[in-house]
Design an enzyme around this catalytic site. Structure first.
Site, PDB file in Angstrom:
ATOM      1  CB  THR A  60       4.570  -0.312  10.007  1.00 29.11           C
ATOM      2  OG1 THR A  60       5.434  -0.033   8.904  1.00 29.11           O
ATOM      3  CG2 THR A  60       5.407  -0.632  11.233  1.00 29.11           C
ATOM      4  CG  MET A  89       5.142   6.186   2.881  1.00 30.02           C
ATOM      5  SD  MET A  89       6.212   7.608   2.842  1.00 30.02           S
ATOM      6  CE  MET A  89       6.157   8.126   4.554  1.00 30.02           C
ATOM      7  N   GLY A 105       0.858  -1.182   0.000  1.00 27.73           N
ATOM      8  CA  GLY A 105       0.000   0.000   0.000  1.00 27.73           C
ATOM      9  C   GLY A 105       0.889   1.225   0.000  1.00 27.73           C
ATOM     10  CD  GLU A 144       9.505   1.238   5.415  1.00 32.01           C
ATOM     11  OE1 GLU A 144       9.420   1.397   4.167  1.00 32.01           O
ATOM     12  OE2 GLU A 144       8.783   1.840   6.228  1.00 32.01           O
ATOM     13  CD  GLN A 166       9.718   0.298   0.785  1.00 31.73           C
ATOM     14  OE1 GLN A 166       9.001  -0.639   1.107  1.00 31.73           O
ATOM     15  NE2 GLN A 166      10.028   1.271   1.636  1.00 31.73           N
ATOM     16  CB  CYS A 206      -7.195   9.282  -4.204  1.00 31.46           C
ATOM     17  SG  CYS A 206      -7.640  10.894  -4.853  1.00 31.46           S
TER      18      CYS A 206
END
Ligand code: ADP
Ligand code: MG
Length: 205
Positions: free
Chosen positions: A25, A20, A18, A92, A94, A180
Site C-alpha cells: 500500500t 502483508m 508481497g 487489495e 486479491q 519467512c
C-alpha cells in the site's frame, strides 16, 4: 525498481505484490503521489470489504493514506471513471473477483496506467487469484518483502494467528504476522508478538 511514470501516453499494467506488511500500500501510494506531481489525474479504488483503518481511504499499516472509492466489483470502475483520468490505482486486488483482470486489460487498452497492489499468496501460502494472473499479464511486477517477526529475514508469507480457516478474514496485527518460508505454517499459529503490549510500550516511550 522499475518505474514507468515517464510514459503516460500509452496504457499498461503494474502489479505490486508481497505478503502483508511488505509495503504494498505504501508503494501504491508513492507511485500515485508521483503521478500527481506529474499533474496526471488519478483515481483510486479499493474493495468495500477492506474497512480496517478507514472506510474511504487506502491506508497503509503505517497510516499513510490516499482518498479512494470503495467498490464491490471491478466492473464498477467504469461507472466512476472520469474522462481526464490517466492513472488508476487499485489496492487489495486479491479481494476482487477474476473480472478485475479484464477490467485492468481494458483500462490499459484505453491508454490508462493501471497500478494494482495485492497479496500474491493467501494465509495457506497458496496463489491468491486474481493476483497471479495479473502478474502474468502485467508489464511490470514488483514483489516486496516484509520482515519475518520470528527471525528478521525477508518475509514472503502471511501467517494467520487468529480466527478460523476461512479464506478471507480481514485483519491486521490482530490476526496476521509476516513470516519467512522457514517460519510460516499453513495453519493458524500462536502469535510471536503481543501487539497490544508493543503498542502500549510505544505510547509510554
Ligand atoms: P501492505 O500493504 O503490504 O500490507 P503497508 O504498506 O500497509 O503494507 O505497510 C507497511 C508498513 O507496515 C511498514 O512500513 C511498517 O511500518 C509496518 N510493518 C509492520 N510489521 C511489519 C513487518 N513485520 N515487516 C515490515 N513492515 C512492517
Ligand atoms: Mg495493503
Amino acid at each position: 525498481m522499475p518505474e514507468f511514470s515517464y510514459v503516460h501516453s500509452r496504457g499498461w499494467i503494474e502489479v505490486v505484490v508481497g505478503s502483508m506488511f511488505s509495503g504494498k500500500t505504501e508503494e501504491l501510494i508513492r507511485r500515485l503521489r508521483r503521478a500527481e506531481f506529474a499533474r496526471l489525474q488519478i483515481q483510486v479504488f479499493k474493495p468495500i470489504i477492506d474497512k480496517r483503518y478507514n472506510d474511504m481511504a487506502v491506508t497503509s499499516h503505517d497510516l499513510t493514506k490516499i482518498d479512494s472509492l470503495p467498490i464491490n466489483d471491478a466492473e464498477e470502475i467504469w461507472n466512476h471513471l472520469k474522462p481526464g483520468t490517466k492513472v488508476v490505482g487499485i489496492d487489495e486486488g486479491q479481494f476482487f473477483s477474476n473480472n478485475l483482470v479484464q477490467v485492468a486489460q481494458d483500462l490499459a487498452e484505453r491508454g490508462l496506467r493501471v497500478i494494482i497492489a495485492g497479496l500474491d499468496t493467501d494465509w495457506q501460502g497458496k496463489p491468491f487469484e486474481p493476483m497471479p494472473t495479473l502478474m502474468a499479464i502485467a508489464e511490470s511486477v514488483t514483489k516486496q518483502h516484509a520482515v519475518c517477526v520470528v527471525c528478521g529475514s525477508p518475509a514472503s508469507r502471511t501467517q494467520r494467528t487468529a480466527g478460523g480457516d476461512s479464506k478471507v478474514l480481514v485483519g491486521t496485527h490482530d490476526a496476521y504476522e509476516a513470516r519467512c518460508r522457514q517460519h510460516f505454517k499453513p495453519t493458524v499459529d500462536t502469535p510471536t508478538l503481543d501487539w497490544k503490549l508493543q503498542r502500549e510500550a510505544q505510547f509510554e516511550a
